[in-house]
Design a protein around this motif. Structure first.
Motif, PDB file in Angstrom:
ATOM      1  N   TRP A 173      31.647  52.577 -31.661  1.00  0.00           N
ATOM      2  CA  TRP A 173      31.093  53.602 -30.782  1.00  0.00           C
ATOM      3  C   TRP A 173      31.650  54.987 -31.083  1.00  0.00           C
TER       4      TRP A 173
ATOM      5  N   GLU B 154      27.964  55.395 -22.607  1.00  0.00           N
ATOM      6  CA  GLU B 154      28.211  54.294 -21.667  1.00  0.00           C
ATOM      7  C   GLU B 154      29.208  53.301 -22.245  1.00  0.00           C
ATOM      8  N   GLU B 155      28.999  52.918 -23.486  1.00  0.00           N
ATOM      9  CA  GLU B 155      29.889  51.949 -24.119  1.00  0.00           C
ATOM     10  C   GLU B 155      31.321  52.475 -24.181  1.00  0.00           C
ATOM     11  N   GLN B 156      31.467  53.784 -24.289  1.00  0.00           N
ATOM     12  CA  GLN B 156      32.794  54.401 -24.312  1.00  0.00           C
ATOM     13  C   GLN B 156      33.303  54.717 -22.910  1.00  0.00           C
ATOM     14  N   GLN B 157      32.471  54.402 -21.912  1.00  0.00           N
ATOM     15  CA  GLN B 157      32.788  54.698 -20.508  1.00  0.00           C
ATOM     16  C   GLN B 157      33.011  56.195 -20.289  1.00  0.00           C
ATOM     17  N   GLU B 158      32.297  56.992 -21.039  1.00  0.00           N
ATOM     18  CA  GLU B 158      32.292  58.447 -20.845  1.00  0.00           C
ATOM     19  C   GLU B 158      31.123  58.775 -19.921  1.00  0.00           C
ATOM     20  N   TRP B 159      31.341  58.554 -18.631  1.00  0.00           N
ATOM     21  CA  TRP B 159      30.245  58.574 -17.672  1.00  0.00           C
ATOM     22  C   TRP B 159      29.642  59.962 -17.491  1.00  0.00           C
TER      23      TRP B 159
ATOM     24  N   HIS C 253      19.950  54.385 -15.972  1.00  0.00           N
ATOM     25  CA  HIS C 253      21.281  54.491 -16.571  1.00  0.00           C
ATOM     26  C   HIS C 253      22.040  55.675 -15.983  1.00  0.00           C
TER      27      HIS C 253
ATOM     28  N   ASN D 250      23.496  54.785 -12.620  1.00  0.00           N
ATOM     29  CA  ASN D 250      24.709  53.986 -12.785  1.00  0.00           C
ATOM     30  C   ASN D 250      25.899  54.862 -13.150  1.00  0.00           C
ATOM     31  N   ALA D 251      25.670  55.793 -14.083  1.00  0.00           N
ATOM     32  CA  ALA D 251      26.752  56.691 -14.493  1.00  0.00           C
ATOM     33  C   ALA D 251      27.214  57.552 -13.326  1.00  0.00           C
TER      34      ALA D 251
ATOM     35  N   LYS E  37      29.400  55.565 -11.095  1.00  0.00           N
ATOM     36  CA  LYS E  37      30.715  55.391 -11.705  1.00  0.00           C
ATOM     37  C   LYS E  37      31.578  56.636 -11.494  1.00  0.00           C
TER      38      LYS E  37
ATOM     39  N   ASN F 112      27.577  48.937  -8.301  1.00  0.00           N
ATOM     40  CA  ASN F 112      28.413  50.133  -8.216  1.00  0.00           C
ATOM     41  C   ASN F 112      28.051  51.038  -7.046  1.00  0.00           C
TER      42      ASN F 112
END
Length: 208
Positions: free
Chosen positions: A33, A65-70, A93, A96-97, A100, A129
């Motif tokens: 990623w 998202e995969e890096q959790q960089e919301w 998406h 969801n972000a 988060k 969430n």
């Protein structure tokens, strides 16, 4: 959806933009990623128009998202044009972000943008969430039996649970409702309704 998008974006590496995209797509497929994000950033600088035209903000949002960089994911999903067929998924998406990040108002606005015919399973996945207020807002947008069950459980609404059992006793929603109502049944009619539900699921111990 991400796999289909990668197939659509397969490019011959003839220009710097295409070379960067080739690297980005290979990195996504390898789940690298960090490298994928770097290559996408470079591609966006090399040819902003092509980046936009190929819906690459959506892809970059998925990588974020995969890096959790919301925050970055939310920003990129928000760049998908409202007329774009990817917009509903980008909004989902993005919601969801936003949840988060704890930005409830933004999440609420995005949830309100989702079409009423959006897939029910994706609606329900938003609950993971969601704050209590947002959860009720999400469930209020849905009419499926599963959504009605979740709303009834959330509110402790036994009348709604009884309605679900009496409408149909053969699905999992009815079984879950009946289990919640077992200690509340007070009349012979209610006990018979629960017994019929348990019998339809071959739950003979509960039916007795």
């Amino acid at each position: 959806m991400l796999t289909a998008l990668l197939l659509l974006l397969t490019l011959a590496a003839d220009t710097p933009f295409e070379s960067s995209m080739d690297r980005a797509l290979k990195s996504v497929q390898n789940r690298d990623w960090k490298d994928a994000m770097a290559a996408l950033d470079r591609a966006g600088t090399e040819d902003p128009a092509a980046f936009q035209a190929n819906n690459l903000f959506y892809l970059r949002g998925r990588v974020a998202e995969e890096q959790q960089e919301w925050a970055r994911a939310l920003e990129d999903f928000g760049r998908i044009d409202p007329r774009n067929p990817l917009r509903p998924l980008a909004v989902w998406h993005g919601a969801n972000a936003a949840m988060k990040l704890g930005t409830g108002l933004v999440a609420e606005q995005l949830i309100d943008e989702l079409p009423t015919d959006f897939p029910p399973d994706l609606w329900l996945r938003l609950l993971a969430n969601a704050s209590p207020e947002l959860a009720l807002r999400i469930l209020g947008r849905m009419t499926t039996r599963e959504a009605r069950l979740q709303r009834a459980l959330f509110l402790g609404d036994s009348a709604a649970l009884w309605a679900l059992v009496r409408e149909r006793n053969s699905d999992d929603v009815a079984l879950q409702s009946a289990r919640k109502l077992l200690s509340l049944a007070a009349t012979s009619a209610e006990l018979k309704a629960l017994a019929a539900t348990f019998l339809s699921h071959r739950q003979f111990v509960d039916a007795s």
